[in-house]
Design a protein around this motif. Structure first.
Motif, PDB file in Angstrom:
ATOM      1  N   SER A 127       0.862  -1.179   0.000  1.00 49.57           N
ATOM      2  CA  SER A 127       0.000   0.000   0.000  1.00 49.57           C
ATOM      3  C   SER A 127       0.898   1.228   0.000  1.00 49.57           C
ATOM      4  O   SER A 127       1.869   1.281   0.762  1.00 49.57           O
ATOM      5  N   PRO A 128       0.615   2.230  -0.836  1.00 50.78           N
ATOM      6  CA  PRO A 128       1.434   3.450  -0.851  1.00 50.78           C
ATOM      7  C   PRO A 128       1.485   4.150   0.506  1.00 50.78           C
ATOM      8  O   PRO A 128       2.530   4.693   0.890  1.00 50.78           O
ATOM      9  N   ILE A 129       0.371   4.129   1.246  1.00 49.67           N
ATOM     10  CA  ILE A 129       0.338   4.790   2.555  1.00 49.67           C
ATOM     11  C   ILE A 129       1.202   4.028   3.558  1.00 49.67           C
ATOM     12  O   ILE A 129       1.900   4.631   4.381  1.00 49.67           O
ATOM     13  N   LYS A 135       2.266  23.023   0.168  1.00 47.80           N
ATOM     14  CA  LYS A 135       1.515  22.114  -0.702  1.00 47.80           C
ATOM     15  C   LYS A 135       0.605  21.212   0.134  1.00 47.80           C
ATOM     16  O   LYS A 135      -0.551  20.949  -0.241  1.00 47.80           O
ATOM     17  N   ALA A 136       1.106  20.766   1.275  1.00 44.44           N
ATOM     18  CA  ALA A 136       0.297  19.934   2.174  1.00 44.44           C
ATOM     19  C   ALA A 136      -0.920  20.714   2.671  1.00 44.44           C
ATOM     20  O   ALA A 136      -2.025  20.174   2.755  1.00 44.44           O
ATOM     21  N   SER A 183      -1.132  13.595  -2.123  1.00 48.12           N
ATOM     22  CA  SER A 183      -1.455  13.370  -0.709  1.00 48.12           C
ATOM     23  C   SER A 183      -0.823  14.436   0.183  1.00 48.12           C
ATOM     24  O   SER A 183       0.388  14.694   0.100  1.00 48.12           O
ATOM     25  N   HIS A 184      -1.629  15.015   1.068  1.00 44.24           N
ATOM     26  CA  HIS A 184      -1.083  15.999   2.018  1.00 44.24           C
ATOM     27  C   HIS A 184      -0.156  15.323   3.025  1.00 44.24           C
ATOM     28  O   HIS A 184       0.772  15.937   3.542  1.00 44.24           O
ATOM     29  N   LEU A 185      -0.390  14.019   3.280  1.00 45.30           N
ATOM     30  CA  LEU A 185       0.472  13.281   4.204  1.00 45.30           C
ATOM     31  C   LEU A 185       1.888  13.159   3.642  1.00 45.30           C
ATOM     32  O   LEU A 185       2.874  13.264   4.375  1.00 45.30           O
ATOM     33  N   LEU A 206       7.563  14.974   3.882  1.00 48.30           N
ATOM     34  CA  LEU A 206       8.752  15.541   3.248  1.00 48.30           C
ATOM     35  C   LEU A 206       9.134  16.877   3.891  1.00 48.30           C
ATOM     36  O   LEU A 206      10.319  17.176   4.063  1.00 48.30           O
ATOM     37  N   GLY A 207       8.134  17.659   4.252  1.00 46.96           N
ATOM     38  CA  GLY A 207       8.418  18.906   4.954  1.00 46.96           C
ATOM     39  C   GLY A 207       9.124  18.642   6.273  1.00 46.96           C
ATOM     40  O   GLY A 207      10.076  19.338   6.646  1.00 46.96           O
TER      41      GLY A 207
END
Length: 345
Positions: free
Chosen positions: A266-268, A323-324, A298-300, A305-306
């Motif tokens: 799963s990507p998540i 962006k998130a 995805s904001h997640l 990354l932030g």
């Protein structure tokens, strides 16, 4: 309460019939109270049968959850619509289609035979897992946490544990997972309903009894030779009940994520693994792995990354947080990201 109401109805009905039809004499057998089996055992048995019926593979997953909330949890259509952030008409149509499917497939209210329980149990556990997740984090709702949905998923899961035919390792693992997550409820939101990240949570607010409960059922789930995703996720949740930021902890979490991805990608899950990678190995390695995920929608993804970039490149960190913020849907998520932007500034 239902039994008392039934008794009152039978008594009043007898009086009514005696007044309207006095010429008819009822014999003793006819006037006796109807015996209705409302024992806990019978109710639990009926709910188990209904659970397997509404979670039949032929019914769509979203309809299974709606049916479970309506029939097994007693939620009204308004409550279900609120949980899914949709209107009553949509939920009503969803329920009607699901009930029609039950009739078309001639699905009976029976527990599957012992040799079929394992196959049918997968759909039941998936529905309970999704129901719990809908309560634990509703990405489309202004509220992040709906405890009622989580507790109902736990109640239904425990019904499976109480029945010897469905008290299987994967069921215990799922209940352990739910217990571990529920133990953090009080620490997960602040007094204004804002989301509190794991690293910032007050450990004294964690429910120690629920953690012990999770430990017990995780141990129970170790019987047998079947390893499910619920075992691995429960193991990850177990390590998160240890607040100490040790290398051993994150190495164990990373290995569990590796196994989970091999079992069911799963990507998540891969995104969550990236955070564990940054803790167990290095931030640079985690940034490289995150770039391969292609989760720009995805904001997640951008929040992670932030977080990873903030100690390396503040400008890149700010761009990802912005962006998130743009992609986030819940007010709690937006408030959290805005706090990160303010802290970075």
């Amino acid at each position: 309460m239902a039994k008392n109401k039934t008794k009152n109805y039978l008594k009043h009905d007898t009086i009514l019939r005696d007044k309207i039809l006095p010429q008819i004499k009822y014999n003793a057998a006819q006037s006796e109270e109807a015996e209705i089996d409302l024992s806990d055992e019978n109710i639990h048995d009926s709910q188990l049968k209904m659970m397997f019926a509404v979670c039949h593979p032929s019914i769509a997953a979203e309809a299974q959850i709606a049916l479970a909330l309506r029939i097994l949890c007693g939620f009204g259509i308004d409550e279900i619509a609120s949980a899914f952030l949709t209107n009553k008409v949509t939920i009503h149509k969803r329920l009607v289609r699901a009930k029609e499917k039950l009739r078309e497939e001639n699905i009976s209210l029976e527990l599957p035979p012992p040799d079929e329980i394992n196959n049918r149990l997968d759909a039941v556990l998936r529905t309970l897992y999704l129901l719990y997740n809908e309560g634990y984090y509703t990405s489309q709702n202004k509220n992040v946490l709906h405890k009622e949905l989580c507790y109902e998923a736990m109640r239904l899961s425990f019904l499976l544990i109480e029945n010897p035919h469905t008290n299987l390792p994967q069921v215990n693992a799922l209940f352990a997972l739910m217990s571990f997550h529920a133990s953090l409820f009080d620490a997960r939101l602040d007094e204004n309903g804002g989301l509190v990240l794991y690293d910032e949570q007050d450990e004294t607010l964690w429910d120690k009894e629920l953690i012990q409960q999770g430990n017990y059922f995780l141990q129970q789930s170790s019987q047998g030779n079947q390893l499910s995703r619920y075992h691995l996720e429960a193991g990850i949740a177990y390590w998160h009940t240890h607040k100490e930021d040790t290398r051993e902890k994150w190495e164990n979490i990373l290995q569990l994520y590796n196994q989970l991805l091999m079992l069911e990608y799963s990507p998540i899950i891969a995104l969550n693994r990236t955070y564990a990678l940054s803790k167990a190995n290095s931030i640079d390695e985690a940034i490289e792995e995150a770039g391969k995920l292609q989760l720009a929608y995805s904001h997640l993804y951008h929040t992670l990354l932030g977080e990873l970039y903030k100690g390396r490149d503040k400008q890149k960190a700010l761009l990802h947080f912005l962006k998130a913020l743009e992609l986030a849907k819940t007010s709690a998520d937006k408030q959290l990201i805005q706090r990160k932007i303010n802290a970075l500034a």
